[in-house]
Scaffold this motif. Sequence first.
Motif, PDB file in Angstrom:
ATOM      1  N   GLN A 173      16.165 -16.656   6.362  1.00 35.56           N
ATOM      2  CA  GLN A 173      16.898 -16.519   7.611  1.00 35.56           C
ATOM      3  C   GLN A 173      18.100 -17.467   7.611  1.00 35.56           C
ATOM      4  O   GLN A 173      18.163 -18.382   6.791  1.00 35.56           O
ATOM      5  CB  GLN A 173      15.948 -16.802   8.785  1.00 35.56           C
ATOM      6  N   PRO A 174      19.043 -17.257   8.507  1.00 36.00           N
ATOM      7  CA  PRO A 174      20.263 -18.079   8.506  1.00 36.00           C
ATOM      8  C   PRO A 174      20.021 -19.595   8.628  1.00 36.00           C
ATOM      9  O   PRO A 174      20.847 -20.376   8.178  1.00 36.00           O
ATOM     10  CB  PRO A 174      21.053 -17.558   9.709  1.00 36.00           C
ATOM     11  N   ASP A 175      18.877 -19.996   9.189  1.00 38.18           N
ATOM     12  CA  ASP A 175      18.594 -21.428   9.311  1.00 38.18           C
ATOM     13  C   ASP A 175      17.897 -22.005   8.073  1.00 38.18           C
ATOM     14  O   ASP A 175      17.502 -23.167   8.062  1.00 38.18           O
ATOM     15  CB  ASP A 175      17.769 -21.717  10.572  1.00 38.18           C
ATOM     16  N   GLY A 176      17.718 -21.187   7.023  1.00 38.51           N
ATOM     17  CA  GLY A 176      17.106 -21.645   5.777  1.00 38.51           C
ATOM     18  C   GLY A 176      15.607 -21.410   5.683  1.00 38.51           C
ATOM     19  O   GLY A 176      15.028 -21.544   4.608  1.00 38.51           O
ATOM     20  N   THR A 177      14.959 -21.069   6.785  1.00 41.21           N
ATOM     21  CA  THR A 177      13.527 -20.768   6.739  1.00 41.21           C
ATOM     22  C   THR A 177      13.313 -19.363   6.176  1.00 41.21           C
ATOM     23  O   THR A 177      14.242 -18.559   6.144  1.00 41.21           O
ATOM     24  CB  THR A 177      12.887 -20.858   8.141  1.00 41.21           C
ATOM     25  N   THR A 178      12.094 -19.094   5.722  1.00 39.47           N
ATOM     26  CA  THR A 178      11.780 -17.755   5.242  1.00 39.47           C
ATOM     27  C   THR A 178      10.705 -17.137   6.118  1.00 39.47           C
ATOM     28  O   THR A 178       9.890 -17.843   6.719  1.00 39.47           O
ATOM     29  CB  THR A 178      11.299 -17.766   3.771  1.00 39.47           C
ATOM     30  N   LYS A 179      10.730 -15.820   6.167  1.00 36.47           N
ATOM     31  CA  LYS A 179       9.759 -15.075   6.962  1.00 36.47           C
ATOM     32  C   LYS A 179       9.505 -13.734   6.278  1.00 36.47           C
ATOM     33  O   LYS A 179      10.422 -13.135   5.726  1.00 36.47           O
ATOM     34  CB  LYS A 179      10.288 -14.846   8.373  1.00 36.47           C
ATOM     35  N   ARG A 180       8.265 -13.281   6.342  1.00 36.50           N
ATOM     36  CA  ARG A 180       7.932 -11.941   5.869  1.00 36.50           C
ATOM     37  C   ARG A 180       8.215 -10.939   6.983  1.00 36.50           C
ATOM     38  O   ARG A 180       7.672 -11.048   8.073  1.00 36.50           O
ATOM     39  CB  ARG A 180       6.457 -11.845   5.482  1.00 36.50           C
ATOM     40  N   TYR A 181       9.050  -9.967   6.671  1.00 35.30           N
ATOM     41  CA  TYR A 181       9.326  -8.872   7.583  1.00 35.30           C
ATOM     42  C   TYR A 181       8.602  -7.643   7.023  1.00 35.30           C
ATOM     43  O   TYR A 181       8.950  -7.135   5.964  1.00 35.30           O
ATOM     44  CB  TYR A 181      10.833  -8.606   7.696  1.00 35.30           C
ATOM     45  N   TYR A 182       7.565  -7.201   7.754  1.00 37.50           N
ATOM     46  CA  TYR A 182       6.750  -6.075   7.305  1.00 37.50           C
ATOM     47  C   TYR A 182       7.409  -4.767   7.697  1.00 37.50           C
ATOM     48  O   TYR A 182       8.075  -4.678   8.730  1.00 37.50           O
ATOM     49  CB  TYR A 182       5.338  -6.165   7.906  1.00 37.50           C
ATOM     50  N   TRP A 183       7.228  -3.758   6.845  1.00 39.55           N
ATOM     51  CA  TRP A 183       7.833  -2.457   7.075  1.00 39.55           C
ATOM     52  C   TRP A 183       6.903  -1.354   6.589  1.00 39.55           C
ATOM     53  O   TRP A 183       6.050  -1.573   5.747  1.00 39.55           O
ATOM     54  CB  TRP A 183       9.194  -2.335   6.366  1.00 39.55           C
ATOM     55  N   ALA A 184       7.109  -0.185   7.170  1.00 38.07           N
ATOM     56  CA  ALA A 184       6.477   1.049   6.698  1.00 38.07           C
ATOM     57  C   ALA A 184       7.616   2.030   6.456  1.00 38.07           C
ATOM     58  O   ALA A 184       8.494   2.193   7.304  1.00 38.07           O
ATOM     59  CB  ALA A 184       5.499   1.607   7.720  1.00 38.07           C
ATOM     60  N   TYR A 206       0.833  -1.196   0.000  1.00 35.29           N
ATOM     61  CA  TYR A 206       0.000   0.000   0.000  1.00 35.29           C
ATOM     62  C   TYR A 206       0.868   1.247   0.000  1.00 35.29           C
ATOM     63  O   TYR A 206       1.997   1.226   0.463  1.00 35.29           O
ATOM     64  CB  TYR A 206      -0.970   0.021   1.181  1.00 35.29           C
ATOM     65  N   GLU A 207       0.321   2.303  -0.555  1.00 32.85           N
ATOM     66  CA  GLU A 207       0.987   3.600  -0.575  1.00 32.85           C
ATOM     67  C   GLU A 207      -0.036   4.653  -0.199  1.00 32.85           C
ATOM     68  O   GLU A 207      -1.165   4.611  -0.663  1.00 32.85           O
ATOM     69  CB  GLU A 207       1.564   3.892  -1.958  1.00 32.85           C
ATOM     70  N   THR A 208       0.391   5.552   0.650  1.00 37.44           N
ATOM     71  CA  THR A 208      -0.452   6.685   1.029  1.00 37.44           C
ATOM     72  C   THR A 208       0.350   7.943   0.752  1.00 37.44           C
ATOM     73  O   THR A 208       1.513   7.869   0.367  1.00 37.44           O
ATOM     74  CB  THR A 208      -0.830   6.635   2.521  1.00 37.44           C
ATOM     75  N   GLY A 209      -0.222   9.076   0.980  1.00 39.83           N
ATOM     76  CA  GLY A 209       0.532  10.310   0.841  1.00 39.83           C
ATOM     77  C   GLY A 209       1.552  10.503   1.939  1.00 39.83           C
ATOM     78  O   GLY A 209       2.412  11.373   1.855  1.00 39.83           O
ATOM     79  N   TRP A 210       1.495   9.688   2.964  1.00 39.84           N
ATOM     80  CA  TRP A 210       2.372   9.848   4.113  1.00 39.84           C
ATOM     81  C   TRP A 210       3.419   8.746   4.220  1.00 39.84           C
ATOM     82  O   TRP A 210       4.548   8.968   4.591  1.00 39.84           O
ATOM     83  CB  TRP A 210       1.534   9.920   5.378  1.00 39.84           C
ATOM     84  N   TYR A 211       3.039   7.496   3.916  1.00 38.36           N
ATOM     85  CA  TYR A 211       3.996   6.403   4.015  1.00 38.36           C
ATOM     86  C   TYR A 211       3.654   5.290   3.026  1.00 38.36           C
ATOM     87  O   TYR A 211       2.560   5.224   2.487  1.00 38.36           O
ATOM     88  CB  TYR A 211       4.077   5.836   5.437  1.00 38.36           C
ATOM     89  N   THR A 212       4.641   4.429   2.823  1.00 36.91           N
ATOM     90  CA  THR A 212       4.499   3.250   1.977  1.00 36.91           C
ATOM     91  C   THR A 212       4.702   2.040   2.873  1.00 36.91           C
ATOM     92  O   THR A 212       5.563   2.054   3.757  1.00 36.91           O
ATOM     93  CB  THR A 212       5.564   3.275   0.858  1.00 36.91           C
ATOM     94  N   GLY A 213       3.931   0.995   2.661  1.00 35.34           N
ATOM     95  CA  GLY A 213       4.061  -0.197   3.485  1.00 35.34           C
ATOM     96  C   GLY A 213       4.169  -1.451   2.646  1.00 35.34           C
ATOM     97  O   GLY A 213       3.610  -1.534   1.548  1.00 35.34           O
ATOM     98  N   GLY A 214       4.879  -2.407   3.169  1.00 36.22           N
ATOM     99  CA  GLY A 214       5.024  -3.670   2.464  1.00 36.22           C
ATOM    100  C   GLY A 214       5.803  -4.663   3.293  1.00 36.22           C
ATOM    101  O   GLY A 214       5.849  -4.584   4.516  1.00 36.22           O
ATOM    102  N   TYR A 215       6.442  -5.608   2.589  1.00 40.88           N
ATOM    103  CA  TYR A 215       7.225  -6.618   3.292  1.00 40.88           C
ATOM    104  C   TYR A 215       8.397  -7.072   2.422  1.00 40.88           C
ATOM    105  O   TYR A 215       8.402  -6.902   1.207  1.00 40.88           O
ATOM    106  CB  TYR A 215       6.371  -7.828   3.669  1.00 40.88           C
ATOM    107  N   ASP A 216       9.371  -7.639   3.088  1.00 36.24           N
ATOM    108  CA  ASP A 216      10.460  -8.354   2.440  1.00 36.24           C
ATOM    109  C   ASP A 216      10.356  -9.800   2.896  1.00 36.24           C
ATOM    110  O   ASP A 216      10.243 -10.073   4.100  1.00 36.24           O
ATOM    111  CB  ASP A 216      11.832  -7.805   2.861  1.00 36.24           C
ATOM    112  N   LEU A 217      10.362 -10.707   1.938  1.00 35.56           N
ATOM    113  CA  LEU A 217      10.433 -12.134   2.262  1.00 35.56           C
ATOM    114  C   LEU A 217      11.921 -12.451   2.378  1.00 35.56           C
ATOM    115  O   LEU A 217      12.662 -12.372   1.388  1.00 35.56           O
ATOM    116  CB  LEU A 217       9.775 -12.985   1.177  1.00 35.56           C
ATOM    117  N   VAL A 218      12.347 -12.779   3.587  1.00 36.65           N
ATOM    118  CA  VAL A 218      13.765 -12.929   3.892  1.00 36.65           C
ATOM    119  C   VAL A 218      14.073 -14.381   4.234  1.00 36.65           C
ATOM    120  O   VAL A 218      13.332 -15.022   4.994  1.00 36.65           O
ATOM    121  CB  VAL A 218      14.157 -12.017   5.076  1.00 36.65           C
TER     122      VAL A 218
END
Length: 189
Positions: A41-52, A27-39
């Motif tokens: 992790q060092p143990d081989g698993t993946t996780k979505r890290y959400y950010w604004a 999503y994008e607003t006039g104030w901030y943008t939000g989303g995620y990075d699928l990362v």
Amino acid sequence: MSDDGRRHESLPDPDPDWPVRESATEYETGWYTGGYDLVEQPDGTTKRYYWAELATAVVVVAVEDDSLVFVEQYRPTIRETQLELPAGIVEAGESFSAAATRELREETGFAAESTALLETVWCSTGVLRHRRGYVFATDLAPVERDLDDNEFLSVRSVPVAEALDVARSGATNDATLEGLLLAREEGLV
């Protein structure tokens, strides 16, 4: 990265032990943008890290006649009136010092003859992509204020010796306390 006329900081390449497999803006607003990075992790698993992501900001610690310049304003997001250091968004291509000079003039009606960058930090790094700079301003001269259409501010002067106690005893924000502590650590207030 948004091209909205405001300054946004570039991110470094991911750490090789934490590769980004996908990056999505939801999503994008006039104030901030939000989303995620699928990362991965060092143990081989993946996780979505959400950010604004918020535009880069500046906070001004301004001294005028042995007092600090504060602004008092109602913050609808938390439904409370706050006593804060002047602050605002850094425009694209603008330095922290230039933004501090502009914001101080607009919000308080003081022009700073002298500014110095105290520190830059990433804020709330568990969820935000937001860089903040702290600028110390002195040699102030009164000028005409130029408030944005959503700024309803009262300018308050607080003696330097009382500023930290005043900020800690009332409603304020993290940027104000951080700015005061940085300036105190540098021996400026």
